[in-house]
Every structure is written in C-alpha cells, then in structure tokens.
Design an enzyme around this catalytic site. Structure first.
Site, PDB file in Angstrom:
ATOM      1  N   LYS A  38      -6.388   3.573   8.910  1.00 28.35           N
ATOM      2  CA  LYS A  38      -5.464   4.520   8.295  1.00 28.35           C
ATOM      3  C   LYS A  38      -6.037   5.940   8.327  1.00 28.35           C
ATOM      4  CE  LYS A  38      -3.260   1.237   5.159  1.00 28.35           C
ATOM      5  NZ  LYS A  38      -3.194   0.768   3.769  1.00 28.35           N
TER       6      LYS A  38
ATOM      7  N   SER B 292       0.806  -1.222   0.000  1.00 29.47           N
ATOM      8  CA  SER B 292       0.000   0.000   0.000  1.00 29.47           C
ATOM      9  C   SER B 292       0.839   1.273   0.000  1.00 29.47           C
ATOM     10  CB  SER B 292      -0.957   0.004   1.187  1.00 29.47           C
ATOM     11  OG  SER B 292      -0.242   0.145   2.376  1.00 29.47           O
TER      12      SER B 292
END
Ligand code: ADP
EC number: 3.4.21.53
Length: 611
Positions: A545, A502
């Site tokens: 996140k 990611s």
C-alpha cells in the site's frame, strides 16, 4: 484367437508390402523390448513393461490398444528413471548469479541463498518447498530460473492456472482413449533428467471441479514423505520424485488450499519502488529488449528521465511487466527507423514516409536535423543514436495513460484517498460521498463486499455519535446527520469488486469532509480498520500500500499505530520521501487528514466561550 486373426488379415488383404510392414513392426517391437531390458527403470516398472510387451507381441496392429500400449512402453523407456544432472553448487557463485540476474529483492535473495547453502551442506535435503508470493512481474519466475542455473539443473515451468482436473497432475488411466500422463511425468519426459527444478506457477489459481481436486494430487507430489513413490495413473507404477526441486509461485496466499499452503514456506516478493524500476530497466530490461530487437546502444538511447516518464505516465503496476512491454514497443519503433535508414543508404533518394507513420518520423526528428541525415553513406547514419525523449515517447506510445490526477479529484469536500491491497499489488482508491435531501438512507455503490458495507455503516454511526463534538451538521444545520438527508458513498472503479475492512478510516474521513465542508489534504492517503468506539485497528499489506501511495506521488500516509513494525520493510529512501502518521484512534486520523487538523477541543472551547 489372436493367432487366428493374423492369417485372416493376410488372406483378405494379402499383399507383400503389408507382410513387410508387419515384419518391420515386429522388428520394432523387438527393439523396444531390448530398450526396455537395457533401460534403468525400476524393478516394478520393468516387470510391468515386460508383461505389456508380451501382450503387444500377440496383439494385432489394427487393435486400438496396440498403439496405446506401444505409446505407453515408449514413454516408459524415455522416462529418466535414473538419469540426473550433477549438482554444481557453490554458494559464492550462486550469489553472483542471483545478483547479476536481479536487481534489488534482497530479502528474497537472502532466503534463496540460505536454502541453497543448506542444500550444499546436506545433500538430500527434505526441506520446505519455497513459494514466492507477490504481484505479477516482480521476478518470481525469473528467480526460479536463476536457482536452476546456479544448481546446473534443468528448468521446467508447469502452469497451474485454471487447472481443475486432478488428472492434469496425475494423468488419466490407460483405459481411456487418448489418455495421457499428467504434467509432472510429462515435464520429466521433456527435461530428460530426474532432478530438474520444477516451477509450479500460479498455485493460487488451482480450481476445483467434478473431476476431482488437483490440489490433493499436488499434495502427494510435494510431500517429501510420499513423493518417492508418486504413482501417475497413466504409468501405474511408482516414479521417484524425491530428487525434483519444486518451487511454487502465487499472487496471493488467500486462495491457495490450506493443506497445500501448509507444505510450503511462503516468501513475500513485494512490488518495486520507482527508483528500483528505473535501475531494473537500465540494468536488465533495456539491454534485453535491445538484444531481442537486434539493436545496439549506438542506435538507441533511452535516458533515465524517459524511463521515469514511462513508469509514472504509461504504467501503473507493482512489477515491471508493462514497463518491459512499453520498452519493447519503443524498440520496435526504433527498429523500423534503423532498418529504413539502412535501406536509404542503399537508395540515396529518400523514400517518402507516409503521413500515417509520422510517429516513427518524429522519433528521429528530435535527434536528427534533416540536413545531416541526407549524407547517407556512413556505416552509422549520423542521426544515431536515436534519442527517446518525451516527444518520441508520446509519438510511439500515444498520449500518457495515467496522469497525476490526484489533486484534481480532491478539489471538493467529500472525497478521500484510501489504500487498497490486491493480488496485483497495492493501489490507491478514491472514496466519494455526496448528500441530498431524503429519509436517512445510505446508498453504497462500487461492487462492495459485505465487510466493506459494514465498514460504511460503522463509519456513519461513529460520525453520528460524534457529530456534536466535531460540529458536523447536515444541510439544515442539525447534528442528526441523517435527518432528512440521504448519503451516497461510491468507490470507483465501479466495475471492480472490493472488500475488506481497511477502508474504514477513509470512509470516516470522506464523510467528515462532506459534513464539515472542508477539503481533505490532497497528498494524504490512509488505511485502517475502525471500531464503533473510534479505535483504529491494524490491517495487512502495508508495504504494498505504501509503495502504491509513493507511486501516485502522495506524501503523507496515515496507518494504524499497531502497523508501525511493518514500516521497517520499506526501503529507506521511500520512507524518507513520505511522512507517516501512526493513528491509534479516529481523532488522530482526522487531525492528520485535514490541513490545520480537525481539532475538537479548540472548536468546542471556542464555542463554549461564545456561549
Ligand atoms: P513473475 O513471475 O513474478 O510474474 P517474471 O519473473 O516473469 O515475473 O518477471 C517479468 C520480467 O521482469 C522478467 O523478464 C524478469 O527478468 C524481469 N524482472 C523482474 N524483476 C527483476 C529484477 N529485480 N531484476 C531484473 N529483472 C527483473
């Protein structure tokens, strides 16, 4: 032979007291036998116990096996074969208990209530085992405890972190000296009933070793088809575990053995937002800490801005555990002050406070003018309540540990902020790049895994193939970015191992900034996997996140387009404070990451017209 030993012993040591002792022991054995016969153990167990007691009667006490057998029989008598608490389950009351004990966590509470409701309707539910997965300190254990409370059941926590021996779960055979039952049977003995709530804490931290796989033993414990006849090696007879309610907790599902994961229903417990933490602190943590330290709200006052200060500047976590500890530290410091105040009341001439203790002195300084504190003979000294403001905070907890350093670090080209997911919650992650004269080599540091290294190579390849389009050049003005140039990419903190795809978009942005000499916006964070063709693929852990970015005070978040659905899980007020950019390809990422965009066409047109 056994009979022969006894008279020998008598002759050799032949004292009266010993005879008496033996008599006493014999009585004990008879008592034990009586207990066995009257206990409600299963038929199979009764048979084994009677056989053992027969052996015991014939055995000399000096034999090590004597003590072993006796311990065994005593445990068998003590076990709650048939003893249980009566469930009192009323969904409305359960909802109230859950709401009173916990702020927020609506999704988890809803699922727990559903689970309890089904139990109310169908008594012996062989339902799924709930497994709460989330960062530390988000209330997983505490919800487990509330479930026990609502059901009126006993609660027992079994810590599985680091357990690597299957006999920890299933017990040792009695042939070993010092053999013991496993933790399940031990737990049952401790709680004394056969239908407690067992919290299997940290199932993701089970380890394997030469002593067998504890996960396999747990499988048997958790399987409703098998666990009515769970056989601990020490007991060697079946014990019915079907009444026990198991709940598991974990930080991540990644390391839970797949077969075990299959038996459980995973409920994600995400981290908290700042606002939620403030509410949790004022509704639950502060009252709890005050009580623990024997303080009252008349003695100490912690305003919400101070709590926010602790959250943002002294902790960086998804849960509330560190916050709880900091509040504890404040209470301790205030307790000293309060106790000192009471002491002073007794002795009006004020004791000098040592220089080294100026922190505690400071706490009161903010709220109490010296002159008032001298009138010492009131029940509540006039300086109360002690107000905890920022000065007091600094004196008690030291200088702030975390500063909003984000914008400072983005003051040079070649730095971008990514978002990472860890079992401890989301985190922001800086990516730094620099270039120097060289031979086209790429250096990567920061303990990266293979997947992350590949992302870095992908990012560079994509930028090289698009260098012309974006007008990216190396130091000597060539579009071949690696021509006579070395690139170094670093991912602080260097000591923490990182892996995963990611970071792809962040690496591209960071390098684009390096080669264009432009600064990435200081309030942008991003996450997303990249492909060689410049597409942005979806990634996991979006909610954690986003919360991490919010905690760090960032404003714009770039996420893959296909992760749009994950935004629904994020609380509305957090969403309002952030702006999201849904990117399908790297062009969109770069446009959003730089002020004024990273436009391709405009520049090219401009360039074309010039030519
Ligand atoms: P975990 O098991 O997830 O690591 P704990 O259950 O031990 O975390 O929680 C740590 C502390 O935080 C406990 O004292 C708990 O009461 C408190 N806590 C966590 N979440 C909440 C919440 N939503 N409301 C009230 N207290 C909470």
């Amino acid at each position: 032979q056994v009979v022969a030993i006894r008279p020998n012993r008598r002759i050799s040591h032949g004292s009266i007291t010993e005879d008496e002792e033996e008599e006493e022991d014999h009585d004990d054995v008879v008592m034990l036998e009586k207990k066995i016969r009257t206990s409600s153990m299963s038929e199979q167990a009764l048979k084994v116990c009677l056989k053992e007691i027969k052996r015991l009667k014939k055995m000399p006490q000096s034999m090590p096996e004597y003590a072993l057998t006796r311990n065994y029989l005593e445990l068998m008598v003590e076990l709650p074969w048939n003893k249980s608490t009566k469930d009192r389950l009323e969904i409305r009351a359960a909802r109230i208990v859950l709401d009173n004990d916990h702020y927020a966590m609506e999704k988890l509470k809803k699922r727990v209530l559903e689970y309890l409701a089904v139990r109310q309707l169908k008594n012996n539910l062989k339902g799924p085992i709930l497994c709460f997965v989330g960062p530390p300190g988000v209330g997983k254990t505490s919800v487990g405890r509330s479930i026990a409370k609502t059901l009126g059941r006993e609660f027992h926590r079994i810590a599985l972190g680091g357990v690597c021996d299957q006999s920890d779960i299933r017990g040792h055979r009695r042939t070993y000296v010092g053999s013991m039952p496993g933790r399940i049977i031990n737990g049952l003995k401790t709680v004394g009933v056969n239908n407690p709530v067992f919290l299997l804490d940290e199932v993701d931290k089970l380890a394997k070793s030469l002593q067998g796989d504890p996960a396999a033993a747990l499988l048997e414990v958790l399987d409703p088809e098998q666990n009515h006849s769970f056989t601990d090696h020490y007991l060697n007879v079946a014990f019915d575990l079907s009444q026990v309610l198991f709940i598991a907790t974990a930080n991540t599902t990644a390391t839970i053995p797949p077969a075990l994961l299959d038996r459980m229903e995973v409920i994600q417990v995400p981290g908290y937002t700042q606002e939620e933490k403030i509410e949790i602190a004022h509704r639950h943590l502060i009252p709890k800490q005050l009580e623990l330290h024997g303080l009252t709200p008349q003695q100490i006052q912690i305003p919400q801005v101070t709590t926010l200060g602790i959250i943002t500047r002294y902790t960086r976590e998804a849960g509330v555990r560190a916050l709880d500890r900091k509040l504890g530290a404040i209470c301790r410091a205030v307790a000293v002050k309060v106790a000192e105040g009471q002491h002073k009341e007794a002795k009006p001439d004020r004791a000098e406070v040592g220089e080294g203790e100026d922190c505690k002195e400071h706490v009161t300084e903010d709220a109490k003018p010296e002159s008032i504190s001298d009138t010492a003979d009131l029940a509540l000294p006039p300086e109360m309540p002690i107000l905890i403001d920022f000065h007091a905070l600094k004196d008690i907890l030291g200088p702030p540990m975390y500063d909003m350093e984000v914008s400072e670090r983005l003051s040079q080209p070649g730095v971008a902020i990514g978002l990472a997911w860890t079992p401890l919650g989301g985190e922001i992650m800086f990516v730094e790049a620099s270039r120097m004269d060289g031979e086209g080599q790429l250096t990567l540091t920061g303990q990266l895994g293979d997947v992350m290294k590949e992302s870095a190579h992908l990012a560079i390849s994509w930028l090289r193939s698009n260098a012309k389009r974006y007008q990216l050049t190396n130091a000597s003005g060539s579009f071949d970015l690696l021509d006579n140039t070395d690139i170094h990419l670093h991912f602080p903190a260097g000591a923490v191992t990182k892996d995963g795809p990611s970071a792809g978009v962040t690496i591209v942005t960071c390098l684009a900034s390096l080669f264009s000499g432009r600064l990435v916006c200081s309030d942008v964070a991003m996450t997303g996997e990249i492909t060689l063709r410049g597409l942005v693929l979806p990634v996991g852990g979006i909610k954690d996140k986003v919360l991490a970015a919010h905690r760090a005070g960032l404003k714009r978040i770039i996420i893959p387009q296909r992760n749009e659905k994950d935004l629904e899980e994020i609380a509305a007020h957090v969403r309002q404070e952030l702006s999201f950019v849904l990117a399908g390809c790297l062009d969109e990422v770069l446009n959003a990451a730089f002020d004024g965009g990273f436009a391709v066409k405009a520049r090219l047109e401009h360039l074309n017209s010039k030519l």
